[in-house]
Design an enzyme around this catalytic site. Sequence first.
Site, PDB file in Angstrom:
ATOM      1  N   GLU A  60       0.808  -1.227   0.000  1.00 25.23           N
ATOM      2  CA  GLU A  60       0.000   0.000   0.000  1.00 25.23           C
ATOM      3  C   GLU A  60       0.843   1.280   0.000  1.00 25.23           C
ATOM      4  OE1 GLU A  60      -0.789  -2.643   1.789  1.00 25.23           O
ATOM      5  OE2 GLU A  60      -2.758  -3.185   0.997  1.00 25.23           O
ATOM      6  N   HIS A 129     -12.375  -5.391   7.693  1.00 28.02           N
ATOM      7  CA  HIS A 129     -12.976  -5.137   6.376  1.00 28.02           C
ATOM      8  C   HIS A 129     -14.202  -4.248   6.554  1.00 28.02           C
ATOM      9  CE1 HIS A 129     -10.665  -8.858   5.810  1.00 28.02           C
ATOM     10  NE2 HIS A 129     -10.620  -8.580   4.519  1.00 28.02           N
TER      11      HIS A 129
END
Lengths: 327, 347
Positions: A60, A129
């Site tokens: 990321e 999530h």
Amino acid sequence: MPVSNYLDAINAAMFEEMKRDDNVFVLGEDVGVKGGVFGATKGLYPAFGEERVIDTPLSESAIAGVAIGAAMYGMKPIAEMQYSDFMLPAVNQIISEAAKIRYRSNNDWNCPLVIRAPIGGGIHGGLYHSQCPESIFFGTPGLKIVAPSTPYDAKGLLKAAIRDEDPVLFFEHKKCYRMISGEVPEEDYIVPIGVADVKREGTDITVITYGLTVHFALKAADDLAKEGISAHILDLRSLQPLDTDAILAAARKTGKVLVLHEDNKTGGIGAEVAAIIAEQMLYELDAPIMRLASEDVPAMPISPPLEKQFMLNPEKVKDAMRKLALY
Amino acid sequence: MAANELVSQDALHRQLGLSDERLLDMYFMMVLARKYDERALLLQRAGKINFHVSGIGQEAAQVAAAFALQKNKDYFLPYYRDYGFVLAVGMTMRELMLSLFAKAGDPNSGGRQMPGHFGDKKNNIVTGSSPVTTQVPHAVGLALAAKIKKQSFVSFVTFGEGSSNQGDFHEGCNFAGVHKLPVIFMCENNQYAISVPIAKQIGEARIADRALGYGFPGHRIDGNDVFEVYRTVKEARERALRGEGPTLIEAMVYRLSPHSTSDDDLAYRTKEEVQHHWKLDGINRLREYLLQHSLLNDELEAEGLKKIQLVIDEATDFAEKAPYPRPEDAFTHVYGDEQEGSTNAGQ
């Protein structure tokens, strides 16, 4: 006017902007051949090829950092973070770099970057999530932050973000992807960043919110109308900059304000919205400002009863709105 | 390579494509950077400026690398000790001094950033920050832009060996390796991360070997040998332009100065160690070479040093007298579309 769901509106915005401008490209995990884990980039890879729709390593900080480098060259990268929960390795790149590039170079360099990240819960995603990370970035000057609630706003804001000369975090609520549909014009348009939108006119109470909870408030308002309570609903759409004028106007409309969001209550956007109202029009209020937001626990658990307890829903929102109306 | 070996050869610099004149330019550029650094320290000790972070001991590697790259074509992402590098790719002494004094005319940041935080679009020097290694993925992004837009340039990024332990080093190198991007990673291994010596930074002592894991070549070279640096960077550039991908270069140098004007290096290393490395200084080595090849003599040297002295004196004076930014300029350039005079940018 054609009807589209929220996910397709996001997809269409990217497709159209990539067609319009050769400098626009997409990078992220699984965004290419697969078309994204949610399908947001579906169709882009066959249309624009692997050089403009780049499947990246699981990395990321590099996704953000490489995008920043390309943006400084003059490209218009759209970096996808697969879940906003996973974008924390990129925070240094976003806050120390992207946000400060224009300021630290005294306007010599800039960073026209969009980072898209799905936020929010209610999809049985458990702790990692389901999070809403807005408050991590909120209050970082140099960043713009948007969080649309409807397909129309999602498409228009994403186009505005791509055309912007500064870094924009685009937080899309994953629960809205397929659940929310609405009219989306075929012709090109943008929704300007920094402009809130009244989603429902009302006279008794004002709800100021963004993202998925806009829909909870709209549903609750429909129910409350039957009880004779009229709710005015302001969708912030942009979190940074906040549309201060629209916030004050909405608060003035009824004198009773509920600030509502899915991100944690403490230090959330709602705290700032409440402070703006308190600073500028405290004595015009008819009730203390009320906040409804997620509990201050680290994140959402996966077990259904726990998730249900954590998540806001139209019933919880309705109860809060009714309480405020009766104050 | 000892200077006396070189006498017998056809001059090495010409073999590498460096003219006599260019080699002399290279030498005086290194001296200019050294003298700037010495002046900056004096200015700090005299209380004229607040802070200086030194590049002494690394100028030879910096300038030799810059000479192997293409000004106004390649993109440069130097780190905070790279005075020699930025001077060699086009930043002027006046500009460096404006930055040192944090004056409005500083092209790096308009007096916003600490000195040594470079950025100058007109010279393709990409803006940098203090958190180390964040520039490595940026260099990869610029190289990615070169590939997507089919432009013939390379990006060149430097960092210390301390930085090579940050995640951004790994993430950037890995990304570049996957896409075979035209980027050159040059580690200026000066053997200290402030006070922490190399043995406490890295288990396996060679940074260059890490390139193996990313699928591109890594070279450890003597950073005090300007010819080796020049040749290695030049080859890395040609390789990048041929589409063969990145190169990692580990230039072995030594930080002869303390970390910064706020550091006392003798608290963690000995005088003898530092003195030993002064004998290996790359600037002196090039000077020996120039003398051996009769490219430099007392007269030329005196003339060059005098010119440097004048340039630095003039720039110091210029920067000292230059205006500071207006106080209200602290609130500008947060966003491109902000209103003139807005303090709560964007609102």
